[in-house]
Design a protein around this motif. Sequence first.
Motif, mmCIF file in Angstrom:
data_model
loop_
_atom_site.group_PDB
_atom_site.id
_atom_site.type_symbol
_atom_site.label_atom_id
_atom_site.label_comp_id
_atom_site.label_asym_id
_atom_site.label_seq_id
_atom_site.Cartn_x
_atom_site.Cartn_y
_atom_site.Cartn_z
ATOM 1 N N LEU A 477 0.833 -1.205 0.000
ATOM 2 C CA LEU A 477 0.000 0.000 0.000
ATOM 3 C C LEU A 477 0.866 1.252 0.000
ATOM 4 O O LEU A 477 0.592 2.219 -0.712
ATOM 5 C CB LEU A 477 -0.918 -0.006 1.224
ATOM 6 C CG LEU A 477 -2.009 -1.079 1.269
ATOM 7 C CD1 LEU A 477 -2.703 -1.075 2.623
ATOM 8 C CD2 LEU A 477 -3.020 -0.871 0.153
ATOM 9 N N ILE A 478 1.935 1.225 0.781
ATOM 10 C CA ILE A 478 2.833 2.385 0.851
ATOM 11 C C ILE A 478 3.507 2.611 -0.494
ATOM 12 O O ILE A 478 3.627 3.753 -0.967
ATOM 13 C CB ILE A 478 3.873 2.176 1.972
ATOM 14 C CG1 ILE A 478 3.178 2.168 3.342
ATOM 15 C CG2 ILE A 478 4.951 3.270 1.942
ATOM 16 C CD1 ILE A 478 4.071 1.735 4.477
ATOM 17 N N GLU A 479 3.945 1.516 -1.139
ATOM 18 C CA GLU A 479 4.572 1.634 -2.464
ATOM 19 C C GLU A 479 3.605 2.217 -3.494
ATOM 20 O O GLU A 479 4.016 2.895 -4.436
ATOM 21 C CB GLU A 479 5.059 0.260 -2.931
ATOM 22 C CG GLU A 479 6.313 -0.218 -2.229
ATOM 23 C CD GLU A 479 6.809 -1.536 -2.791
ATOM 24 O OE1 GLU A 479 6.262 -1.984 -3.822
ATOM 25 O OE2 GLU A 479 7.736 -2.113 -2.212
ATOM 26 N N GLU A 480 2.314 1.962 -3.309
ATOM 27 C CA GLU A 480 1.308 2.492 -4.214
ATOM 28 C C GLU A 480 0.948 3.944 -3.898
ATOM 29 O O GLU A 480 0.061 4.524 -4.535
ATOM 30 C CB GLU A 480 0.049 1.625 -4.160
ATOM 31 C CG GLU A 480 0.263 0.211 -4.702
ATOM 32 C CD GLU A 480 -0.908 -0.714 -4.375
ATOM 33 O OE1 GLU A 480 -1.978 -0.197 -3.982
ATOM 34 O OE2 GLU A 480 -0.749 -1.940 -4.499
ATOM 35 N N GLY A 481 1.612 4.530 -2.903
ATOM 36 C CA GLY A 481 1.375 5.928 -2.554
ATOM 37 C C GLY A 481 0.164 6.153 -1.681
ATOM 38 O O GLY A 481 -0.349 7.277 -1.595
ATOM 39 N N ILE A 482 -0.308 5.107 -1.016
ATOM 40 C CA ILE A 482 -1.488 5.216 -0.153
ATOM 41 C C ILE A 482 -1.043 5.527 1.274
ATOM 42 O O ILE A 482 -0.246 4.772 1.854
ATOM 43 C CB ILE A 482 -2.302 3.905 -0.192
ATOM 44 C CG1 ILE A 482 -2.819 3.664 -1.614
ATOM 45 C CG2 ILE A 482 -3.449 3.945 0.808
ATOM 46 C CD1 ILE A 482 -3.481 2.316 -1.802
ATOM 47 N N PRO A 483 -1.520 6.610 1.887
ATOM 48 C CA PRO A 483 -1.174 6.903 3.293
ATOM 49 C C PRO A 483 -1.700 5.790 4.208
ATOM 50 O O PRO A 483 -2.822 5.303 4.029
ATOM 51 C CB PRO A 483 -1.888 8.232 3.577
ATOM 52 C CG PRO A 483 -2.151 8.828 2.230
ATOM 53 C CD PRO A 483 -2.357 7.667 1.299
ATOM 54 N N VAL A 484 -0.881 5.389 5.166
ATOM 55 C CA VAL A 484 -1.206 4.233 6.008
ATOM 56 C C VAL A 484 -0.960 4.577 7.474
ATOM 57 O O VAL A 484 0.001 5.273 7.809
ATOM 58 C CB VAL A 484 -0.354 3.009 5.610
ATOM 59 C CG1 VAL A 484 -0.504 1.896 6.627
ATOM 60 C CG2 VAL A 484 -0.747 2.496 4.231
ATOM 61 N N SER A 485 -1.829 4.087 8.343
ATOM 62 C CA SER A 485 -1.549 4.064 9.776
ATOM 63 C C SER A 485 -1.770 2.636 10.265
ATOM 64 O O SER A 485 -2.619 1.917 9.736
ATOM 65 C CB SER A 485 -2.447 5.040 10.541
ATOM 66 O OG SER A 485 -3.794 4.594 10.531
ATOM 67 N N LEU A 486 -0.988 2.217 11.260
ATOM 68 C CA LEU A 486 -1.068 0.864 11.812
ATOM 69 C C LEU A 486 -1.585 0.933 13.237
ATOM 70 O O LEU A 486 -1.060 1.681 14.062
ATOM 71 C CB LEU A 486 0.318 0.210 11.798
ATOM 72 C CG LEU A 486 0.671 -0.660 10.600
ATOM 73 C CD1 LEU A 486 2.147 -0.995 10.629
ATOM 74 C CD2 LEU A 486 -0.144 -1.948 10.610
#
Length: 809
Positions: A477-486
């Motif tokens: 997801l990060i590689e696809e440019g999607i902001p992420v929180s865990l």
Amino acid sequence: MNEFLKELSSAKGKHFWDGKHSEIQGVSVDLSATKDFRPAADLQRKFDFIWCTEKPLSDLGWKIRLDELIRLIADEGMVTFSYIQNEFITIPAVKSFLFRKYGINASLKFESISSGVITNSYQIKRNTVVSKNLWTFGMLTQGKKPELVEAFCRSIREFGGAEHEIIICGPYSSLLDKYQVRYNDKAYSDLHAEICKKKNDLVAMATHENIMLVHDRYVLNSDFFTGFDKYGYDFDFLTVNQFHASGKPYPGYCSIDDRGEMFWGQISECTDYKKSWHSHYLNGGLLIGKTALFKEVPFNDFIYHNQAEDVELARVMMDLKIVPRLNTYSSAKTDVPDHLTNAFAKSSVSDLENRSFANGSFDFYFSDTPSDPISKLMLKGVGFLGKSYFMRNREKISWKVICQRFFKKVCRSISFRVKNRYFNNKTVQYLYAKKWQVRHALLGDRKRPDLHQGVNVITNFVEGGVFNATCYMVRQLIEEGIPVSLYNVYPQDHSNIKQDFPDLEKYVTTRLKYPTNILSDGFPFNEKSFVRLNGILKGRYNINYTFWELPKIPKRLAQNLKYPDEIWAGSDFVRDAIKDANGKIKVSTYPLKLKIKEFYGQKYDRNYFKLPANKVLFLASYSFSSGGARKNQDAAISSFTAALENENAALVLYIHLPKPKELTMLSEYELFKTNIKNQYKDSVIILDQRQTSYEEQIGLKRACDCYISLHRSEGYGLNCAEMAEVGNFVVMTDWSGSDDIKKDSRWNGLIYPVKYELVPVKAADFVWVKPDEEGLQQWAEIVHEDAVNKIKQVYLLASERYRKSEVSI
């Protein structure tokens, strides 16, 4: 002054006066003006007569202050002091402290009581020898943090020199060769972390007076040794200032709200170093003391890791009137993330103060609890006034804040009583479950927000295949440019993400800020998860990222599919099973594009695992806990030995040991090891799992040539994918979720699928199958002869690899 005291004040010898207005000839220092009553190092063990009558002992720090007064005595001398009895100090408490105190012999020579002031003179003989400044550093490690252990050893040599002793309780590391370390090579239980036995063994090996027992998360700061020169080496049991890498203080000098016989409550970091606490303890990650003391007062061998061995030891120390202390001049740094200590409260108010004032008792005792309403109300009023006095006068809190807190407490009490009476847990769970079902029925298919607005990935940070797959999904997801929180559904422990996926640690949060949730959990748990996590799931678009190991989903579990707005299946096999159960569900496969960095795990080679260097190695997992029937793990042994028992090859069994609740399997496991060794000799190697890190697991896959997985069913088969990703062969069943691995063009030529036949699943073999569902479910039974042939083919190819590498060399 009394005649006895007058004669004592003129006696020959060195006198010390605690205060500003000395009445004797000698050295005068006001210890109450220091931050912890600690005299300077050059004053310790220098005096024959100690006087503390100018400021009588009367507060919570009397044990600390009296302990420091005793440390001013050389080998034998007189301590004269005054005190006033109150809720913190009494005559029997003082006399118990001096009569039973470790390290001294005391005799009472004088006592007078005048106007409520008690004055005593004690003859003190000290049993401890003059301390030297040589150290033994004993570190406990599992070998997962070799760089940090190396940094710890380097800090000792850089700041303290070569004369100090370093003992490592853990595996050998070549990184430490230049630091002249010793190793504790004793064998310990594979099932339990015998932390106390290890610490006691380190103490037994120590040759110097001063010892630090430390876990592999610390590095000494440059002020450690110079700080002890300033603090002095006359101590028993203490710790030092500790800091996170960010500079935030790490709690080392602590107390725990013990409301009974070691029933734990709130943990506090003690910030007033002049106060004693009833439940004082020093954080067990870094403990310092005298080697002789730890030999006489050892750790409790019965206590395992994470069972409060540090709290129990501190309790024993305080029973011996040893006061836990903090050297504020020395410090160390830990790699523990900041957020893991957020649960610690900072407090300058001792638990003894809270007990005396905040509970509203104030020494008001009642032989019987009042039963009539008026008396009960009056008793509540006394309690409120007592707490108000404490808050107003001790904590300097305004009446407005006191009343606000009182009102909130009353509201909470009423709310609790109403919920407890009318809305118990079962009722609440039922209502929440119905709410989600109604929501799904009313809203139907909702439009998913653009993922580039951000997603919250909600999972359990527990080591295992689902957690690892989730982390790879997050990286995609990060590689696809999607902001992420865990978000960790059990936020107490983030150690797995820090250790195994450190690049993702910065995405960990406790506050969800994006419109879409991805709940990474098996769909059979959706009902419970959506009830328990209602607060963070409501109002957002919820995706369930899930795996499943069978071709059908029984009706009793299918209702769980209705909770999320959308389902991401871990493989096409899982997707098809969900579609078959409910064709209206919005479900798709989220293909896992596994990527492992080129050098990740390479330092964990065959030498590290003590594996033979000149054999073709096949690897198979073997669980001694659960899931053995589905994994079909015995088939890997029988197929390998039938194919290659007499060849230059070996099968490495990576054992998952029984869980603590399954200790009845332990004797069965020991018998299994004996039988394997007797039957197969060196052809089958058993490698016990010792809480290996994920990088070690990848290193083990790099060190072997082929992974054998003759599973009956898999949701995906992450072990197989990892083996192929590092460039090694895989022999696996040609069915279920692992079919996605075979289709991945990146791994062409590495995957050797084994033929199978479909057979019914027995209820005894799989947790999600009931006896009346045995006709519904099927899984694969491998064709033994084909498995043997595939293993032989891979052996020839792997042998060819070795021959080519030898020629190139």
